[in-house]
Design an enzyme around this catalytic site. Structure first.
Site, PDB file in Angstrom:
ATOM      1  N   SER A 127       0.838  -1.183   0.000  1.00 10.01           N
ATOM      2  CA  SER A 127       0.000   0.000   0.000  1.00 10.01           C
ATOM      3  C   SER A 127       0.891   1.258   0.000  1.00 10.01           C
ATOM      4  O   SER A 127       1.700   1.437  -0.904  1.00 10.01           O
ATOM      5  CB  SER A 127      -0.951  -0.043   1.201  1.00 10.01           C
ATOM      6  OG  SER A 127      -2.002   0.871   1.063  1.00 10.01           O
ATOM      7  N   HIS A 265      -7.703  -5.840   0.262  1.00 14.88           N
ATOM      8  CA  HIS A 265      -6.469  -5.054   0.356  1.00 14.88           C
ATOM      9  C   HIS A 265      -5.370  -5.786   1.115  1.00 14.88           C
ATOM     10  O   HIS A 265      -4.190  -5.657   0.796  1.00 14.88           O
ATOM     11  CB  HIS A 265      -6.772  -3.713   1.026  1.00 14.88           C
ATOM     12  CG  HIS A 265      -5.703  -2.683   0.842  1.00 14.88           C
ATOM     13  ND1 HIS A 265      -5.406  -2.109  -0.384  1.00 14.88           N
ATOM     14  CD2 HIS A 265      -4.848  -2.106   1.719  1.00 14.88           C
ATOM     15  CE1 HIS A 265      -4.434  -1.226  -0.247  1.00 14.88           C
ATOM     16  NE2 HIS A 265      -4.071  -1.213   1.020  1.00 14.88           N
TER      17      HIS A 265
END
Length: 293
Positions: A127, A265
């Site tokens: 991320s 995610h």
């Protein structure tokens, strides 16, 4: 918060021992990933491996801290030693001022990491960590030091095309609950934080700092690293579309390849076999791939 100064793990308690976060290990022998430099709070080594042949440097996500990656470090084969970057404002750096920008974070990591790499490492950035790893790699390459031989950009949109849904509409006056919800919605911060007001006040400055850094980050379309980029992206990630992840190919003068996983995610929770195999393969080898732009 009771015990905060003892555990050093206020936001991601993943360390199994009583002290939670093992001391940084910096060993002078030639088979290690970290050279005999003065200890630095920027780098954690949870599982020292004196005979390891490969070094993996891990860059955490927004709102994350080094101990989140303890289990991944433990799961790596004996020939790979992981160093995890610890950003200011969390765990053993809890009372430090969080960094104000991606550039400030990258500068700090670069200064700490550069004298401690006797060999070319592999970078894994998840991320926000993908952007930090990218910027640190650019700095190492410019300095002519032991730059990474591969950057694994995990759940991270390419720098010049990212549409950052995580920071959309972010404001300094946004309520604490709303700020925490942005991070917790992705799964990278444990639920107990929400129920502990003292803990919440300790971790929020770092979360806000990370979100501000992401919101302000800009890079030229031509910015690139010289190493290959391997992209890991999940098919159910609400924050990182496949097209934005695939555009990393425009930010390397080498090759880029893309691997799609099932999940969200934090698709690598529990260290699934496919993820571990591909990550360790990337650490050991640089592969030619097909650019996806």
């Amino acid at each position: 918060m009771s015990g905060a100064n003892d555990s050093h793990c206020p936001d991601d308690s993943h360390c199994p021992d009583g002290a939670h976060c093992p001391a940084d290990t910096h060993r002078p022998d030639g088979g290690t990933a970290v050279t005999a430099s003065a200890p630095t709070p920027w780098i954690r080594c949870f599982h020292p491996k004196p005979t390891a042949r490969h070094t993996l440097v891990c860059f955490p996500h927004a709102g994350g801290s080094a101990s989140y990656y303890f289990e991944l470090s433990a799961a790596l084969d004996p020939d790979i030693e992981m160093l995890v970057i610890q950003y200011p404002g969390r765990e053993n750096r809890l009372f430090e001022e969080p960094a104000g920008s991606v550039a400030e974070l990258a500068d700090g990591v670069y200064e700490a990491l550069r004298p401690r790499l006797p060999r070319r490492p592999a970078f894994f950035g998840h991320s926000m960590g993908g952007l930090i790893g990218f910027e640190v790699a650019r700095r190492l390459e410019s300095a002519g030091g032991p730059a990474p031989h591969v950057l694994v950009a995990s759940a991270s949109s390419a720098p010049s095309v990212r549409t950052d849904r995580l920071t959309s509409g972010l404001a300094e006056i946004e309520p604490d609950e709303a700020v925490l919800a942005r991070i917790m919605g992705l799964g990278g911060t444990r639920e107990g934080v929400r129920q502990d007001p003292e803990l919440l006040q300790l971790v929020l400055p770092a979360i806000r700092g990370d979100l501000r850094a992401l919101a302000d980050y800009r890079v030229d379309a031509g910015a690139a690293v010289g190493c290959p980029v391997t992209v890991f992206v999940a098919d159910g990630d609400p924050d990182v579309p496949l097209a934005e992840a695939g555009a990393w190919g425009a930010h390397t003068t080498a090759d880029a390849d893309v691997h799609v996983f099932e999940g969200d995610h934090f698709y690598f929770g529990g260290n699934p076999p496919k993820f571990l195999a591909l990550l360790q393969d990337a650490v050991r080898h640089s592969h030619s791939g097909t650019q996806l732009v």
